[in-house]
Each structure stands twice: as C-alpha cells, then as structure tokens.
Write a protein that holds these residues in place. Structure first.
Motif, PDB file in Angstrom:
ATOM      1  N   TYR A   4     -17.294   1.429  -6.577  1.00  0.00           N
ATOM      2  CA  TYR A   4     -15.971   0.848  -6.357  1.00  0.00           C
ATOM      3  C   TYR A   4     -16.014  -0.674  -6.428  1.00  0.00           C
ATOM      4  O   TYR A   4     -15.001  -1.317  -6.664  1.00  0.00           O
ATOM      5  N   ASP A   7     -15.199  -1.540  -9.969  1.00  0.00           N
ATOM      6  CA  ASP A   7     -14.035  -0.842 -10.530  1.00  0.00           C
ATOM      7  C   ASP A   7     -12.806  -1.770 -10.512  1.00  0.00           C
ATOM      8  O   ASP A   7     -12.192  -1.985  -9.469  1.00  0.00           O
ATOM      9  N   PHE A  10      -9.469  -0.353  -9.220  1.00  0.00           N
ATOM     10  CA  PHE A  10      -9.485  -0.218  -7.762  1.00  0.00           C
ATOM     11  C   PHE A  10      -9.225  -1.581  -7.112  1.00  0.00           C
ATOM     12  O   PHE A  10      -8.392  -1.723  -6.213  1.00  0.00           O
ATOM     13  N   ILE A 116     -11.845   6.000  -0.963  1.00  0.00           N
ATOM     14  CA  ILE A 116     -13.264   6.271  -1.221  1.00  0.00           C
ATOM     15  C   ILE A 116     -13.712   7.525  -0.454  1.00  0.00           C
ATOM     16  O   ILE A 116     -14.421   8.376  -0.996  1.00  0.00           O
ATOM     17  N   ALA A 374     -12.363  -5.219  -1.843  1.00  0.00           N
ATOM     18  CA  ALA A 374     -13.155  -4.042  -2.253  1.00  0.00           C
ATOM     19  C   ALA A 374     -14.457  -3.941  -1.449  1.00  0.00           C
ATOM     20  O   ALA A 374     -14.781  -2.859  -0.942  1.00  0.00           O
TER      21      ALA A 374
END
Ligand code: NI
Length: 394
Positions: A4, A7, A10, A116, A374
């Motif tokens: 993640y 990403d 995201f 997640i 993140a």
C-alpha cells in the motif's frame, strides 16, 4: 500482500478523503456530516456499523473467520473553534472552524487501515472494531462511548490509537514506553473572607491577599515536592474578585489546570494542593472551598505493546522509522480507553519543514504532510494484526 505504500491510487484516495474532511470541519458533538461520510466509507469496505447510541461518531466491526480475540482501532474526528490561516485549496470552508489538531488525518488514516484490514479478512486472527470518536477536544467522546457500554457490549481485548505529530518528520512514528501524554485535572477554588473599606483592612478579612499567597505557595509544590525528573505542571488560568479599587471584596475565585504523567505524582499533587490551600487559608483567616476534578488519566504505554509497536514500525517503514518522542503535557482522552483494555498510543510523524509543515497542534497554520497518510494506515493495520496475534500467544 500488495504494498500500500507504493500504491498511488490508494495514496490519492486518502489525500482526497482527508482534504474533504479538512475543508468541512465540524466541532465536538456536531460531527454529523463527518460521521455520515465515514459511515459510507466503512460500509463500502464491508464493515457493519454497530449501534451504541452515539449522537455523532461511530463504531464498526469487521467480521472475520476467527471471532476472538478483538482489537479496537480509534481515531478522533472533531475540529476546533479556530480560524484557519491558509490559502491551500483544502483550507477550511467554515469561518472560525478548523481541523487544527489533525483529527481529519486520524479519521483518514483509520479508513485507510480499515481498507487494508478488510482485504485480509479471511486470514485475520481475530475481530477488528473501528471507533471513530467524537468530541475529543472537550474530553467527552471516549467517556460517552464507555458509559454507553462499548466495553461491556463487545469483547475488546486491546486498543490502538494514533495522533499525528508535526514535530516528528514524515516517515517516522513516535513510540514511547510509559507516559506520552499527561493526566489532566481541573482545580476550582473559592476563597471567602469578609469585605469592607480598602482603607480599613483591619476591619476585614482580605481574600485578595490570601489568594495571592495561595498562588505563590501552590507553585512550590512542583518545585519542592515532585521528584525533579518527573513532569508536572500547576497553572492557574483565571482569577476573579472584587469590583472597585478601594473595596476589599467578600470572595475571590480562581481556576487552574494540573498535569502529571503517573498516578503516583497525580495523587501527590492532589494531596499537596489541598494541604497548601487549607493551611494558607488558616494562616490568612479565610475559608477555602476546593473543587478538584480528576478529568483524564495519563496516556501511558505498557512496555509490552510499546515494544511490539517499535517492531512493527521498523518492519513496515524501515529500521530508523521508530523514534522515541519527548512527551507532551497535553491530554488525550484515549487514556480512558487504555484504562479499559491494554494497548498503545502512537504519534505519526507528519512534519515536513521543506513544505512549511511545522506548526504545532491548535496553531492557525497547522497542517499535516499528505505523504504520511499511507504510512500511518499501513502501520495501524499491521499493528492491529500483530496485536491480535500477540493476544493469542499469551
Ligand atoms: Ni488532537
């Protein structure tokens, strides 16, 4: 598991969610729209919203294959009555209201962590509860959820919370064993004498001079009674008494805040404040009424979970990412949740001086670096998982 941290979709989503929260701040107990948005996000992720009778804020649950144990992840969501000094596109649209403590970031990071965790639903070793908490700024949100039976209705084994920290750089997480944020107690005092003419003080019992002595004497407690390496503060923030320059009033009132990091020091301060005020009153022949309110315990992290958090932060963000922060004399009502179940409170580094992001909490120019969202979500999700594994092992 996909990364993640790399990403882009995201990361962009988290920035969009946060900018929307940031532009539309709502004060404590008024977080209606914020709650509705959160409800949509977590419902879309497959969480079920539980009814614990909160007016704003919400509790949600991710059903997994293994019901026990369970972890509660908490983010506060309220804003402050501060006018934002910012020309950024996501600046507050509401005059006099601002997410100046970054609770918009906390809500966003928790939504990210929820995503997640939802993706690992079939392999998680226990149940995940999310608590989007209202009214942290007025120290009421955690208490209302506890009073509404949060810990009785649901078998919560461990709790996890995070606060952003602009004094720590993005890419780091502050983990501290022991006291991280202070206990917060309130002092209200009324000093009663006998008023009269200012020219004839001998005919009166002067509460003004008695109060002056009390304020001086109170300041000797931290400097003379508390162990010098322990943190403690007694600050008197208001004094009211009298109307005219030449009239000695009947009474004076004052209020203050008392901060400490351990229950021992907290009890010492409470005891000495009573003794000093009562004995000073005796010396000055006045009456004193003392109201001492124990508001919040300290946020103090047990070694067990502080160690686990350091390990998680190093594993997911790199070996230098876990830092030991200087504690804050500020309070945090997450302390009440830590009173109900063991767990840990972390500080997510969101500072970035190169982007001008270095203002402290509650400052009108406060901001948080979006590159930290993140990492915050990844740390929270991984920590939740490892806490469940840890509870299972012991
Ligand atoms: Ni805050």
């Amino acid at each position: 598991m996909k990364s993640y941290l790399q990403d882009e979709a995201f990361k962009d989503k988290l920035v969009r969610i946060r900018n929307d929260f940031h532009a539309n701040p709502e004060l404590s107990h008024e977080e209606f729209e914020t709650t509705e948005k959160i409800r949509r996000y977590v419902t879309d992720l497959g969480y079920e919203v539980l009814d614990i009778g909160l007016k704003t804020g919400l509790v949600a649950r991710l059903r997994t294959k293994e019901e026990a144990p369970s972890v509660l992840l908490r983010a506060d969501i309220d804003a402050l009555p501060i006018h934002e000094a910012s020309d950024k596109p996501y600046a507050s649209k509401v005059d006099g209201k601002m997410h100046a403590c970054g609770h918009d970031v906390h809500a966003t990071v928790l939504i990210g962590a929820a995503e997640i965790l939802a993706a690992q639903k079939d392999t998680l070793p226990g149940t995940v509860y999310l608590f989007f908490q209202p009214a942290e700024e007025v120290n009421e949100g955690a208490r209302s959820a506890i009073d509404n039976g949060l810990f009785e209705k649901y078998p919560i084994d461990v709790v996890l919370g995070q606060h952003n920290q602009p004094l720590l750089p993005t890419g780091t997480v502050g983990v501290r064993e022991g006291g991280l944020m202070a206990a917060v107690d309130t002092l209200r005092v009324k000093v009663t004498g006998k008023g009269g003419h200012g020219a004839m003080p001998n005919e009166t019992i002067d509460p003004v001079i008695a109060t002056a002595a009390m304020l001086q004497n109170l300041q000797s407690i931290v400097s003379r009674n508390v162990f010098p390496l322990e943190g403690a503060v007694i600050s008197i923030g208001s004094i009211h008494g009298g109307q005219a320059n030449n009239v000695i009033p009947d009474f004076v009132k004052f209020t203050g805040t008392v901060r400490s990091f351990s229950e021992d020091v907290r009890e010492l301060l409470h005891k000495r404040i009573h003794e000093v005020l009562e004995q000073t009153a005796k010396a000055y022949q006045v009456e004193v009424e003392i109201e001492y309110i124990f508001h919040l315990p300290p946020v103090s992290n047990p070694k067990e979970y502080a160690d686990l958090a350091k390990e998680v932060v190093r594993d997911v963000l790199g070996k230098n990412a876990a830092v030991v922060p200087t504690p804050s004399m500020g309070g945090e009502d997450f302390a009440l949740l830590l009173d109900q179940a063991p767990g840990v409170f972390l500080w997510l580094g969101v500072g970035n001086p190169e982007k001008g992001i270095e203002h402290v909490w509650h400052h009108p120019s406060y901001d948080a670096d979006e590159d930290a969202f993140a990492p915050g979500a990844v740390v929270m999700a991984e920590m939740a998982k490892r806490m469940l594994e840890h509870v299972k092992e012991v």
